[in-house]
Enzyme design. Structure first.
Site, mmCIF file in Angstrom:
data_model
loop_
_atom_site.group_PDB
_atom_site.id
_atom_site.type_symbol
_atom_site.label_atom_id
_atom_site.label_comp_id
_atom_site.label_asym_id
_atom_site.label_seq_id
_atom_site.Cartn_x
_atom_site.Cartn_y
_atom_site.Cartn_z
ATOM 1 N N GLY A 112 0.809 -1.220 0.000
ATOM 2 C CA GLY A 112 0.000 0.000 0.000
ATOM 3 C C GLY A 112 0.836 1.260 0.000
ATOM 4 O O GLY A 112 0.406 2.293 -0.523
ATOM 5 N N GLU A 115 1.671 1.911 -3.502
ATOM 6 C CA GLU A 115 0.472 2.372 -4.195
ATOM 7 C C GLU A 115 0.166 3.837 -3.898
ATOM 8 O O GLU A 115 -0.316 4.567 -4.777
ATOM 9 C CB GLU A 115 -0.706 1.478 -3.835
ATOM 10 C CG GLU A 115 -0.594 0.105 -4.485
ATOM 11 C CD GLU A 115 -1.607 -0.901 -3.983
ATOM 12 O OE1 GLU A 115 -2.374 -1.436 -4.799
ATOM 13 O OE2 GLU A 115 -1.629 -1.163 -2.765
#
Length: 259
Positions: A112, A115
């Site tokens: 994450g 991302e």
């Protein structure tokens, strides 16, 4: 203006905001409290009407090491979908933030965390940075946009390799693949990004926002739709203070003074 939550801080200086994930003892991993704080900090940055938002991590080791695996371990499908939706919401907000977003990747950026960096407009890495979509070895895949944004930056073949193998790559390889725009010495990262932010904040506000929207459309819509959006955005800038000042300054052979 300085705004602080327990796990996130937001520093606003004129037209530049710096949003820092502040859990250095946990390598800035994203638990639910931090996710909520990120959304609140983005609200505050938008309300401050800043022109540039810098995203980074606290400490000397990590940008954002990833999501909270301990929390995710026992999620049901329905709970996992809600968690993914919040991650998508934060990434979409970075992608569509009404100003330029810069990820100052100062260390580990996995899962994450990678991302979040992908959702920013620009990525600058410390020479110590290590990046990767490492989810495969947890029995999952990128869930906050990595499967969609990574190929747009590095190409399909490289994205498949990074995701299938869960490979962690250093800053130099990330630059070679196009995952980051430049690599700088670790102790120069903050100053370098601050200089970039200052320069971008001095650019014409309306034109920067229109350019960002047009560039995003190129990734989100068919070519004809993107071209039509660009045409309308371009012509819509005529008559704005930015356009008038920029062109007058050019004709008068002087530096523009944008609002």
């Amino acid at each position: 203006m300085d705004t602080d939550w327990e796990t996130v801080s937001l520093d606003v200086d004129d037209d530049v905001a710096t949003l820092t994930v502040d859990r250095p003892d946990s390598l800035n991993a994203l638990n639910t409290e931090t996710m909520d704080a990120l959304e609140a900090a983005l609200d505050a940055a938008e309300e401050a009407d800043v022109r540039v938002l810098v995203l980074t991590g606290a400490g000397d080791k990590a940008f954002v090491a990833g999501a909270d695996i301990g929390y995710m371990q026992s999620l049901s499908t329905e709970e996992a979908e809600a968690y993914a939706e919040q991650g998508h919401t934060i990434c979409r907000r970075l992608e569509r933030f009404p100003g330029v977003t810069i990820a100052a990747v100062n260390g580990y950026a996995f899962g994450g965390g990678c991302e979040l960096a992908l959702a920013c407009d620009l990525r600058v890495a410390s020479e110590r940075a290590v990046l990767g979509q490492t989810e495969i070895d947890l029995g999952i895949i990128p869930g906050w946009g990595g499967t969609q944004r990574l190929p747009a930056l590095v190409g399909d073949e490289v994205a498949r390799r990074l995701i299938f193998f869960g490979e962690r790559i250093d800053a130099g390889d990330a630059y070679e693949h196009g995952l980051v725009g430049e690599v700088v010495a670790h102790d120069q990262l903050n100053d370098h990004v601050a200089e970039m932010a200052t320069e971008l904040a001095a650019k014409p506000k309306f034109a920067i926002r229109a350019a960002k929207e047009a560039l995003n459309t190129a990734h989100e819509a068919p070519r004809d739709v993107g071209l039509d959006f660009e045409r309308r955005a371009w012509s819509g800038l005529f008559g704005t203070p930015d356009q008038r000042e920029g062109m007058e300054a050019f004709v008068e052979k002087r530096d523009p003074e944008f609002e």
